[in-house]
Design a protein around this motif. Structure first.
Motif, PDB file in Angstrom:
ATOM      1  N   PHE A 164       0.811  -1.213   0.000  1.00 35.82           N
ATOM      2  CA  PHE A 164       0.000   0.000   0.000  1.00 35.82           C
ATOM      3  C   PHE A 164       0.851   1.272   0.000  1.00 35.82           C
ATOM      4  N   VAL A 165       1.788   1.372   0.950  1.00 38.24           N
ATOM      5  CA  VAL A 165       2.618   2.581   1.030  1.00 38.24           C
ATOM      6  C   VAL A 165       3.500   2.738  -0.201  1.00 38.24           C
ATOM      7  N   PRO A 166       4.160   1.673  -0.718  1.00 38.07           N
ATOM      8  CA  PRO A 166       4.935   1.827  -1.963  1.00 38.07           C
ATOM      9  C   PRO A 166       4.078   2.354  -3.121  1.00 38.07           C
ATOM     10  N   PHE A 167       2.817   1.920  -3.211  1.00 46.34           N
ATOM     11  CA  PHE A 167       1.928   2.424  -4.266  1.00 46.34           C
ATOM     12  C   PHE A 167       1.756   3.934  -4.151  1.00 46.34           C
ATOM     13  N   LEU A 168       1.553   4.416  -2.915  1.00 45.88           N
ATOM     14  CA  LEU A 168       1.363   5.853  -2.718  1.00 45.88           C
ATOM     15  C   LEU A 168       2.643   6.623  -3.014  1.00 45.88           C
ATOM     16  N   GLN A 169       3.758   6.045  -2.642  1.00 51.17           N
ATOM     17  CA  GLN A 169       5.033   6.727  -2.897  1.00 51.17           C
ATOM     18  C   GLN A 169       5.350   6.786  -4.382  1.00 51.17           C
ATOM     19  N   GLU A 170       4.883   5.775  -5.140  1.00 53.27           N
ATOM     20  CA  GLU A 170       5.058   5.817  -6.599  1.00 53.27           C
ATOM     21  C   GLU A 170       4.293   6.984  -7.210  1.00 53.27           C
ATOM     22  N   LYS A 171       3.173   7.352  -6.533  1.00 50.99           N
ATOM     23  CA  LYS A 171       2.394   8.499  -6.994  1.00 50.99           C
ATOM     24  C   LYS A 171       2.980   9.806  -6.491  1.00 50.99           C
ATOM     25  N   LYS A 172       4.193   9.711  -5.886  1.00 59.47           N
ATOM     26  CA  LYS A 172       4.908  10.883  -5.380  1.00 59.47           C
ATOM     27  C   LYS A 172       4.120  11.587  -4.273  1.00 59.47           C
ATOM     28  N   LEU A 173       3.521  10.790  -3.418  1.00 62.27           N
ATOM     29  CA  LEU A 173       2.802  11.316  -2.253  1.00 62.27           C
ATOM     30  C   LEU A 173       3.627  11.062  -0.997  1.00 62.27           C
ATOM     31  N   SER A 174       3.708  12.062  -0.138  1.00 65.03           N
ATOM     32  CA  SER A 174       4.437  11.902   1.131  1.00 65.03           C
ATOM     33  C   SER A 174       3.512  11.253   2.158  1.00 65.03           C
ATOM     34  N   VAL A 175       3.977  10.157   2.770  1.00 61.97           N
ATOM     35  CA  VAL A 175       3.152   9.361   3.685  1.00 61.97           C
ATOM     36  C   VAL A 175       3.806   9.330   5.065  1.00 61.97           C
ATOM     37  N   PHE A 176       2.976   9.524   6.117  1.00 65.43           N
ATOM     38  CA  PHE A 176       3.457   9.363   7.493  1.00 65.43           C
ATOM     39  C   PHE A 176       2.796   8.127   8.077  1.00 65.43           C
ATOM     40  N   LEU A 177       3.618   7.109   8.336  1.00 66.73           N
ATOM     41  CA  LEU A 177       3.166   5.855   8.938  1.00 66.73           C
ATOM     42  C   LEU A 177       3.704   5.808  10.366  1.00 66.73           C
ATOM     43  N   PRO A 178       2.858   5.981  11.393  1.00 68.32           N
ATOM     44  CA  PRO A 178       3.332   6.201  12.769  1.00 68.32           C
ATOM     45  C   PRO A 178       4.336   5.168  13.261  1.00 68.32           C
ATOM     46  N   LYS A 195      -6.652   0.252  -4.075  1.00 65.12           N
ATOM     47  CA  LYS A 195      -5.685   1.349  -4.209  1.00 65.12           C
ATOM     48  C   LYS A 195      -6.211   2.441  -5.130  1.00 65.12           C
ATOM     49  N   GLU A 196      -6.814   2.048  -6.247  1.00 66.29           N
ATOM     50  CA  GLU A 196      -7.307   3.034  -7.197  1.00 66.29           C
ATOM     51  C   GLU A 196      -8.452   3.848  -6.594  1.00 66.29           C
ATOM     52  N   GLU A 197      -9.376   3.167  -5.868  1.00 66.33           N
ATOM     53  CA  GLU A 197     -10.495   3.890  -5.263  1.00 66.33           C
ATOM     54  C   GLU A 197     -10.005   4.839  -4.185  1.00 66.33           C
ATOM     55  N   MET A 198      -9.061   4.374  -3.381  1.00 65.48           N
ATOM     56  CA  MET A 198      -8.517   5.232  -2.325  1.00 65.48           C
ATOM     57  C   MET A 198      -7.824   6.447  -2.951  1.00 65.48           C
ATOM     58  N   TYR A 199      -7.059   6.232  -4.030  1.00 68.11           N
ATOM     59  CA  TYR A 199      -6.329   7.328  -4.679  1.00 68.11           C
ATOM     60  C   TYR A 199      -7.298   8.347  -5.261  1.00 68.11           C
TER      61      TYR A 199
END
Length: 624
Positions: A499-513, A610-614
């Motif tokens: 999940f997180v790698p998918f978001l990072q591929e979209k160049k989104l910054s993610v904070f995972l506690p 992933k697509e729906e969340m994005y």
């Protein structure tokens, strides 16, 4: 012989002393007789006994000081007796009080008899302020003879050290003979007899047969018979004029019914008494007199009770009987004063008015009897106040109207019969309209309150759609903040590996506690800081989150909602990880997302999730 010989210490091996029938006045020089077994000093003139007289005499078993002139025994003589004493006889003396510490034995496992009979004992004292404790042990006890004295009342147990009543169970092996005393069987005896009934159900001994000496109606009656016959109502205290009992009245306190009765019935009174006993449980009977008013002649209230009696004592009265008098009216303000009285009897009077103030009373609370009057529309309230024909207290108050030369019960009268005007059509329509409006407003208010979170989310989405929000690229440090149950191994693996790698591929910054929190920093403080700079909040709902003991997970939800509520740019995306129903979610704002079907269900394939969340994310780059 005036006193014990001084040279007794020369006979340290002596085991028995008998100096009876002498003139000995003091006994305080025998502690040296360590082997003494018996001490007989009856028929002497001893007047005083110290509590250290027998210290260290551990073989002493019998002490006979009967037929002396003992007037006082120092407290603590027997309580601290650490020896083998079996019999202690001080009968036939002049003792007027016995201390509790000379009745109980705390340091000796057993004894046979302690005899205080044939003295002049009137009370049990506690001069040392001794107190029974949880660890107190009185051994196997023995026989304590207090018969043939002048005791009148049983002592209050709290005053002799038994502040916890159940500690008296430590004395069940003791035997107390209290016969042949001047027992007054009145209200002061009630509490003792009530508690004693528990013991009497367990055992019986002949010395329990205490006889009442007074009052006259109970003279020579066994107290145990009163207890067994459940006649504790007979234990009353008669009150006199000194106790403010009105002249010609019979007043008594009856603890079994928690009441003080003032019986002034049939005493020929034409006015109320000027004073009553100062108690809080009064039952006043002024029936069958010549009273014409419920007020004193001097209608004033003062603390001396010389003004209006019922006004001043209203808060102390439990029952009031004024039946069979000549009372014609019930004062409105007096009804309010008597609102807490459990029963007011005004039957068989000359009452013709029914003041509306009666509404503050329960109709079963007041007895007025038959009232015949010219009824008017203003009396319509009586139809709602009076008990129905089927009620148990229907006959307590019956109001009859004079109607066409007949008496008709007011419950059988119509509004028209009472002279009430009917509403016209305009007023009727207006009232219906107002009622409908109130109903609509009430239902709307309840609906808005019930669905307030759902309405807020819908309104927010509509405003965002109409407004077309533009988000600067430097407004938020993180695109996504992920809140999840970090104890779920499978969820952590999916987040980290997919999940997180998918978001990072979209160049989104993610904070995972669990991955990005700084070690050593306060978790809640860091959560507040990071969430305040995050644009999207992705919340994974799982069963473990609802039952988790880690309160910070729920705090993440609270701060996410706070930021979402006050910043229209932000977005909350709920992923139903465990496919929960909305009833399973305790947080109302998260439950609202499930009710509105505004969530992502994990039943779908990974790619679709992933697509729906994005597609639901707020993306900064779209509005730069």
């Amino acid at each position: 012989m005036k006193r014990l010989p001084v040279n007794l210490c020369d006979f340290t091996g002596i085991i028995q002393i008998d100096f009876s029938y002498n003139e000995i006045k003091r006994v305080d020089n025998i502690v040296c007789l360590k082997s003494l077994d018996s001490l007989k000093l009856h028929h002497n003139e001893i007047e005083y006994l110290r509590n250290n007289t027998f210290i260290g005499m551990k073989y002493l078993r019998n002490i006979d000081l009967s037929y002396n002139r003992l007037r006082y025994i120092e407290p603590g003589l027997l309580l601290n007796m650490a020896a083998s004493l079996l019999n202690f006889d001080v009968s036939h003396n002049l003792l007027t009080t016995v201390d509790i510490t000379n009745i109980l034995w705390e340091n000796q496992p057993a004894f046979c008899e302690t005899d205080f009979s044939f003295n002049k004992v009137t009370s049990i004292s506690n001069e040392l302020d001794w107190t029974c404790k949880t660890k107190s042990n009185f051994g196997y006890g023995g026989y304590v003879n207090l018969s043939n004295n002048k005791l009148s009342y049983f002592v209050k147990f709290s005053e002799i050290g038994f502040r916890n009543f159940f500690f008296l169970g430590k004395l069940l092996s003791y035997g107390f003979d209290l016969r042949e005393n001047n027992w007054i069987c009145d209200c002061n005896m009630y509490l003792f007899t009530l508690k004693s009934s528990i013991i009497l159900n367990m055992l019986h001994r002949n010395y329990f047969e205490v006889t009442c000496h007074s009052p006259p109606e109970l003279k020579n009656v066994l107290l145990i018979d009163i207890i067994k016959s459940k006649s504790l109502d007979r234990l009353i205290c008669n009150l006199t004029i000194a106790d403010r009992c009105p002249p010609k009245c019979h007043c008594f306190y009856q603890p079994s019914k928690l009441r003080t009765v003032i019986d002034c019935s049939r005493t020929g009174r034409s006015g109320l008494p000027s004073a009553l006993p100062l108690r809080t449980d009064l039952e006043i009977d002024l029936s069958s007199n010549k009273l014409s008013s419920m007020l004193n002649k001097n209608h004033e209230i003062n603390t001396n009770g010389n003004g209006n009696l019922l006004y001043y004592y209203s808060k102390y009265i439990q029952k009031l009987d004024l039946s069979n008098n000549k009372i014609k009216a019930i004062p409105d303000d007096l009804i309010f004063k008597l609102r807490n009285v459990s029963l007011i009897n005004l039957s068989k009077n000359e009452i013709t008015n029914t003041p509306r103030f009666l509404q503050i009373l329960n109709p079963c609370q007041i007895y007025i009897g038959d009232v015949v009057k010219h009824c008017k529309c203003k009396d319509l309230w009586l139809q709602n106040w009076l008990p129905s024909f089927q009620s148990k207290c229907f006959n307590t108050t019956r109001v009859y109207c004079k109607y066409h030369n007949e008496k008709v019960h007011i419950l059988n009268m119509t509004s028209h019969d009472l002279g009430c005007r009917l509403y016209n059509a305009y007023i009727l329509c207006l009232n219906i309209s107002l009622a409908v409006a109130v109903f609509i407003v009430t239902v709307s208010s309840l609906s808005i309150y019930t669905f307030r979170f759902e309405l807020f989310i819908m309104t927010r989405k509509f405003l965002k759609y109409c407004k077309g929000v533009v988000i600067p690229s430097d407004a938020y440090a993180y695109d996504i903040y992920i809140s999840c149950n970090e104890n779920d191994v499978y969820l952590r693996h999916w987040l980290t590996s997919s999940f997180v790698p998918f978001l990072q591929e979209k160049k989104l910054s993610v904070f995972l506690p669990y991955r990005d929190c700084q070690i050593g920093r306060l978790r809640e403080e860091e959560t507040i800081d990071i969430m305040s700079t995050s644009l999207n909040f992705v919340i994974f709902l799982s069963e473990d989150c609802e039952s988790s003991t880690e309160m910070w997970i729920k705090k993440e939800w609270k701060y996410a909602w706070y930021n979402y509520r006050y910043d229209i740019n932000r977005e909350i995306i709920v992923i139903n990880y465990d496919m929960l129903d909305y009833q399973d979610v305790t947080h109302k704002y998260l439950r609202a997302f499930l009710k509105m079907n505004s969530f992502i269900n994990l039943k779908k394939k990974d790619k679709l999730i992933k697509e729906e969340m994005y597609s639901r994310l707020q993306i900064k780059e779209q509005f730069v």
